[in-house]
Design an enzyme around this catalytic site. Structure first.
Site, PDB file in Angstrom:
ATOM      1  N   SER B 152       0.782  -1.144  -0.139  1.00  0.00           N
ATOM      2  CA  SER B 152      -0.036   0.035  -0.166  1.00  0.00           C
ATOM      3  C   SER B 152       0.839   1.162  -0.183  1.00  0.00           C
ATOM      4  O   SER B 152       1.600   1.166  -0.797  1.00  0.00           O
ATOM      5  CB  SER B 152      -1.188  -0.027   1.213  1.00  0.00           C
ATOM      6  OG  SER B 152      -1.857   0.868   0.913  1.00  0.00           O
ATOM      7  N   ASP B 230     -10.210  -5.507  -3.195  1.00  0.00           N
ATOM      8  CA  ASP B 230      -9.758  -4.317  -2.362  1.00  0.00           C
ATOM      9  C   ASP B 230     -10.335  -3.125  -2.481  1.00  0.00           C
ATOM     10  O   ASP B 230     -10.602  -2.657  -3.514  1.00  0.00           O
ATOM     11  CB  ASP B 230      -8.183  -4.128  -3.015  1.00  0.00           C
ATOM     12  CG  ASP B 230      -7.478  -3.254  -2.077  1.00  0.00           C
ATOM     13  OD1 ASP B 230      -8.109  -2.243  -1.669  1.00  0.00           O
ATOM     14  OD2 ASP B 230      -6.220  -3.389  -2.161  1.00  0.00           O
ATOM     15  N   HIS B 267      -7.293  -5.990   0.753  1.00  0.00           N
ATOM     16  CA  HIS B 267      -6.151  -5.122   1.234  1.00  0.00           C
ATOM     17  C   HIS B 267      -5.310  -5.594   2.196  1.00  0.00           C
ATOM     18  O   HIS B 267      -4.329  -5.183   2.732  1.00  0.00           O
ATOM     19  CB  HIS B 267      -6.803  -3.651   1.159  1.00  0.00           C
ATOM     20  CG  HIS B 267      -5.477  -2.719   0.945  1.00  0.00           C
ATOM     21  ND1 HIS B 267      -5.243  -2.131  -0.168  1.00  0.00           N
ATOM     22  CD2 HIS B 267      -4.906  -1.789   1.959  1.00  0.00           C
ATOM     23  CE1 HIS B 267      -4.173  -1.211   0.026  1.00  0.00           C
ATOM     24  NE2 HIS B 267      -3.998  -0.741   1.031  1.00  0.00           N
TER      25      HIS B 267
END
Lengths: 287, 287
Positions: B152, B230, B267
């Site tokens: 991320s 996600d 995620h």
């Protein structure tokens, strides 16, 4: 019995991790959560179930997040059930005072002390209620093929639920740094004195793995790992040597009971994750 | 430069996870922690280093506890460095107000806005200061063999530190659900507006992976995985398609830049752990 409420679904290792909530009769009507991992094989047929019991202070999430179990379980086509470690919010005086008793520390027994007997029934919760919930929810799990493992207090739970089962509910058991002889260690004595009307004497009958293995004469399938750098091992909370001696005295050889000392490892999930695949593969032989 | 203080050592996957603390000049003299995994091969010679940059709200612990990296890194003989994600306790007005800016959200840049420029220098911290600390501590690591990966915000960090390095400090880069085009997403715009005096325009020069890949004409080694389940991907915070298009337009083929869409994954660290071995093995080819 109502179907459980699905709170979330997360894809992992080709399978699915589902979190459920339901009203638990065994835990006095309180809401209880559990996690269930379904391997990819569950989309085309029923899969066997391996139950993971976590240790003191844990919830249904610790083993799922840190155990490293999903890759190996996916490879072997095994579902994993992660129960919580105690009822939550029973409102019993003092249940939140200590980290090793009460909330987060149910010890996988059915309490007989009146103060706790309405809510603290993790034995029934794990062995009867959760399988019923899985059945009611029509999940693709073959409940005739179950094994069980756990960590620390959960290792105690796994060993005693396996050894004391009248119906041979579990085909095999394994444990990471389990409490092996709780009637002789401070954690176990405190728990039994609190939860059981008959205290430690009552616990000897069904809640002490070392006492239970003495009475088993039929073949067993047991794998235990503990670390020599584990402070709780050093403080004699675990006592794996007592269990090993009792097992050998009762005639269980190395094929039936393996107790492995792992040099330098501690009590954490880093230890568990290191030997996660070993344990999954051990159970896969019997499932 | 003083040697770092060793806070703990934990055995895992045959190697050691060490937690260190030191006074970070790059972070304005604040105490900063990092974790370092040494594989078993480090006891008999120097090993290469793979740096893991974590995402928003994380610390040096998240990747270590949940990434599932140690088994594969141990098999390949690779050390892993886990820095923190920002300075801690700088005392800057507002730095703790939001989860996506300030504490836990350093974005792996060197701040130029006067409010943040004393403390928010994670780029220097990761690329220069931590290697120096490893050197000062005489750790068995070959700093000439480094690669980098992240998740991320940390995927953004890994891609930009790899692509913008004038010295080719890292041999390869990979990322889980990275922020690929931050000048065009809300997270990036907020961070750049806050940390950089020139805001988004300044960021284009060195802190946007999609802009940077356009300028690279020499061979690169890049692996990216993201999940189609996600929510941040769906909200267009990640924009991996922009990066992929820019890479192909700049002449980087599938051998140089792989961007893989993973069906249904979200995620979380469950996604990361699923592909952990893939990423370690990718870097092992170049280390």
């Amino acid at each position: 019995m109502a179907a459980p409420e699905l709170l979330s679904t997360t894809k992992v290792s080709g399978g699915e991790l589902r979190k459920y909530k339901f009203k638990s009769a065994a835990l006095g009507g309180l809401d209880s959560n559990f996690n269930l991992f379904l391997p990819p094989q569950a989309t085309s047929g029923k899969v066997p179930l391996l139950v993971y019991l976590a240790g003191l202070t844990c919830t249904e999430d610790n083993g799922a997040q840190k155990g490293g179990f999903f890759g190996p379980a996916s490879a072997k086509g095994i579902a994993l059930l992660f129960p919580d470690t105690s009822p939550r919010g029973a409102g019993i005086d003092g249940e939140d005072a200590d980290w090793d008793f009460g909330t987060g520390a149910g010890f996988y027994l059915n309490a007989t002390h009146p103060k706790f007997s309405k809510h603290y029934n993790m034995l029934t919760h794990v062995t009867l209620e959760l399988p019923q919930i899985i059945d009611v929810a029509n999940l693709p799990i073959d409940l005739a093929r179950q094994s069980i493992f756990g960590h620390s207090m959960g290792g105690h739970g796994a060993l005693t639920l396996y050894l004391a089962s009248k119906t041979n509910q579990y085909r095999s058991v394994s444990a990471f740094s389990p409490i092996c002889n709780p009637v002789n260690c401070p954690w176990g004595q405190k728990a039994f004195d609190g939860y059981l009307q008959g205290g430690v004497a009552e616990a000897k009958e069904q809640y002490d793995a070392t006492e239970l293995i003495k009475k088993r004469t039929d073949p067993v399938r047991i794998l235990i790992d503990y670390g020599t750098g584990d402070n709780f091992y050093k403080q004699q909370q675990l006592l794996p040597e007592n269990f090993l001696k009792a097992a050998r005295d009762a005639g269980h050889d190395e094929r039936q009971v393996q107790v492995r000392s792992q040099e330098g490892y501690d009590h954490s999930y880093y230890f568990i994750s290191t030997f996660a695949a070993d344990h999954i593969n051990f159970h896969a032989e019997f499932l």
